[in-house]
Design a protein around this motif. Structure first.
Motif, PDB file in Angstrom:
ATOM      1  N   LYS A  99       0.842  -1.213   0.000  1.00  0.00           N
ATOM      2  CA  LYS A  99       0.000   0.000   0.000  1.00  0.00           C
ATOM      3  C   LYS A  99       0.871   1.255   0.000  1.00  0.00           C
ATOM      4  O   LYS A  99       0.490   2.283  -0.562  1.00  0.00           O
ATOM      5  CB  LYS A  99      -0.950   0.014   1.201  1.00  0.00           C
ATOM      6  N   TYR A 100       2.057   1.164   0.622  1.00  0.00           N
ATOM      7  CA  TYR A 100       2.924   2.343   0.710  1.00  0.00           C
ATOM      8  C   TYR A 100       3.504   2.715  -0.654  1.00  0.00           C
ATOM      9  O   TYR A 100       3.831   3.889  -0.888  1.00  0.00           O
ATOM     10  CB  TYR A 100       4.048   2.101   1.704  1.00  0.00           C
ATOM     11  N   TYR A 101       3.624   1.755  -1.547  1.00  0.00           N
ATOM     12  CA  TYR A 101       4.193   2.004  -2.866  1.00  0.00           C
ATOM     13  C   TYR A 101       3.125   2.280  -3.920  1.00  0.00           C
ATOM     14  O   TYR A 101       3.356   3.049  -4.852  1.00  0.00           O
ATOM     15  CB  TYR A 101       5.045   0.807  -3.289  1.00  0.00           C
ATOM     16  N   LEU A 102       1.953   1.664  -3.776  1.00  0.00           N
ATOM     17  CA  LEU A 102       0.904   1.832  -4.769  1.00  0.00           C
ATOM     18  C   LEU A 102      -0.075   2.945  -4.416  1.00  0.00           C
ATOM     19  O   LEU A 102      -0.748   3.485  -5.292  1.00  0.00           O
ATOM     20  CB  LEU A 102       0.145   0.514  -4.958  1.00  0.00           C
ATOM     21  N   TYR A 103      -0.183   3.290  -3.136  1.00  0.00           N
ATOM     22  CA  TYR A 103      -1.089   4.360  -2.703  1.00  0.00           C
ATOM     23  C   TYR A 103      -0.371   5.326  -1.748  1.00  0.00           C
ATOM     24  O   TYR A 103      -0.884   5.646  -0.668  1.00  0.00           O
ATOM     25  CB  TYR A 103      -2.317   3.764  -2.012  1.00  0.00           C
TER      26      TYR A 103
END
Length: 445
Positions: A269-273
């Motif tokens: 989630k930290y990389y995609l959002y």
């Protein structure tokens, strides 16, 4: 099973997770008998509180086990079979800076991801290498089971700097998620599943999950994940129950939607959002503050209670870290040659056939007395391959920056992170991190 009893050193004796590790070891004495437990930490005062409480507990519940705690490396690492390493260089005060400095510039602040993870990695490399060297000097036949974060950067550093050392780099997050998936399928344990998994640490995907009879569990798990992420399997007995963790487990449904053919690790989630994460972050009160005000106070409060009373009897909250039994599983596999499967962080060397051979990838391995054998995962899809190539470059550049004391390579590492919008922002963050980490990083030029 042989009749040997094992000697274990816990590196990071002052950690709030150490009591749970000790009690977990005691609960598994039938399959992993212990003759000695030693704590090692460079913070004598912090370690003393945890150690005195554990000493009282051990005397009352396992008096046959020798126990010691020390800041002296020779004492800590002589005559041992295993080192369980979970150090945090700079402790939570530095984690707080890792999280808050990037947020000043609109970039997410996280313990192992993005600029915060890079900063933590630059602190961790020297500490892990030091402990590994102590072990090899005083107990050259011992194994080090390292679950110090950020595991991906640490694993790359040990590959570069100590390629022949007896160290296994591991992470508990996939273990926790597999337990949740087993719960979704009505299974008692993740050990009733066989998984296919590929990625980097905190950056991976499950692409196959079967039960012991070979039945495909992916459709059933996907039904849950598509609606509620991993939140379906949360309960009050789970380790991660803070509001921030509940939100992370729920957000997996959106990460999953990007590629419904796989099941993602929560950290993606930290990389995609990253924009979503920043919008939902409190710049003044981050995860580090949650831990300081929560787990830190709770565990040290219990330890002080035991010390003041002189007994662990009747003191609530001193309990085994149940899901950390994977540490005993891994030690048993090495000691007793059980040939059990584990997710390990290992050099790729073709296990993922269309990916960098020197990358430290997280994949299933079979572990026995002589170490591990990798289970090939075949070729991976272009989407995952592209993300992984970018992230592995971040990790490699970070390690190169540490080895060479190279400012530009660390700037490049932060710039390459998918969490950072530009080289300009990367430089602003880096310069602040250098100032904050003067006591811990090598000098950069």
């Amino acid at each position: 099973m042989n009749n040997k009893k094992y000697s274990v050193t816990v590196a990071g004796g002052g950690s709030t997770f150490t009591p749970g590790i000790v009690l977990m070891l005691l609960e598994n004495m039938d399959r992993f008998p212990i003759r000695s437990i030693k704590f090692y930490d460079n913070d004598a005062k912090r370690q003393e509180t945890v150690a005195k409480a554990c000493e009282i507990y051990l005397k009352e519940n396992a008096p046959e086990i020798e126990f010691a705690y020390t800041t002296d490396p020779e004492t800590a690492f002589t005559d041992i079979d295993f080192v369980l390493a979970h150090i945090r260089v700079g402790k939570y005060a530095m984690r707080e800076k890792d999280e808050k400095i990037p947020l000043k510039y609109g970039v997410l602040g996280q313990e192992t991801c993005g600029p915060g993870g890079i900063a933590y990695g630059m602190r961790s490399i020297g500490g892990v290498i030091e402990i590994l060297d102590y072990m090899e000097q005083y107990s050259p036949d011992a194994w080090m089971l390292n679950y110090s974060n950020p595991a991906a950067i640490v694993a790359e550093a040990t590959r570069r700097l100590r390629p022949d050392s007896k160290i296994l780099n591991i992470c508990d997050m996939p273990i926790d998620l597999e337990e949740k998936m087993a719960h979704m399928c009505g299974l008692k344990s993740r050990k009733e599943m066989q998984v296919g998994y590929y990625g980097l640490n905190h950056f991976g995907w499950w692409h196959k999950i079967h039960d012991k009879d070979g039945n495909d569990l992916m459709p059933q798990i996907k039904e849950h994940v598509a609606v509620n992420g991993f939140a379906d399997a949360l309960s009050d007995t789970n380790q991660h129950v803070d509001a921030s963790w509940r939100e992370t487990f729920t957000k997996v449904k959106d990460v999953y939607a990007v590629d419904p053919s796989t099941i993602p690790n929560t950290y993606l989630k930290y990389y995609l959002y990253p924009d979503y994460v920043v919008e939902h972050s409190n710049k003044e009160y981050t995860r580090a503050n949650e831990v300081i005000d929560g787990r830190e106070k709770h565990v040290f409060g219990i330890c002080n209670d035991i010390i003041e009373k002189g007994t662990s009897k009747g003191v609530e909250g001193f309990e085994a870290d149940a899901h950390a039994t994977y540490i005993v599983d891994l030690a048993c596999a090495l000691a007793e040659n059980t040939n059990e499967r584990f997710l390990l962080i290992v050099e790729n060397e073709g296990a993922i056939e269309n990916f960098d051979r020197t990358a430290m990838v997280e994949i299933p391995c079979i572990v026995g007395r002589n170490g591990y054998e990798k289970i090939c995962q075949g070729a991976i899809p272009q989407f995952q391959k592209g993300l992984m190539e970018q992230q592995v470059s971040v990790e490699k550049l970070t390690v190169e920056a540490w080895i060479e004391g190279n400012y530009n390579k660390l700037w490049q590492a932060i710039t390459l992170s998918k969490t950072v919008p530009s080289a300009r922002v990367a430089k602003l963050i880096l310069d602040d991190l250098i100032e904050a980490n003067k006591e811990y990083w090598p000098e950069l030029h």
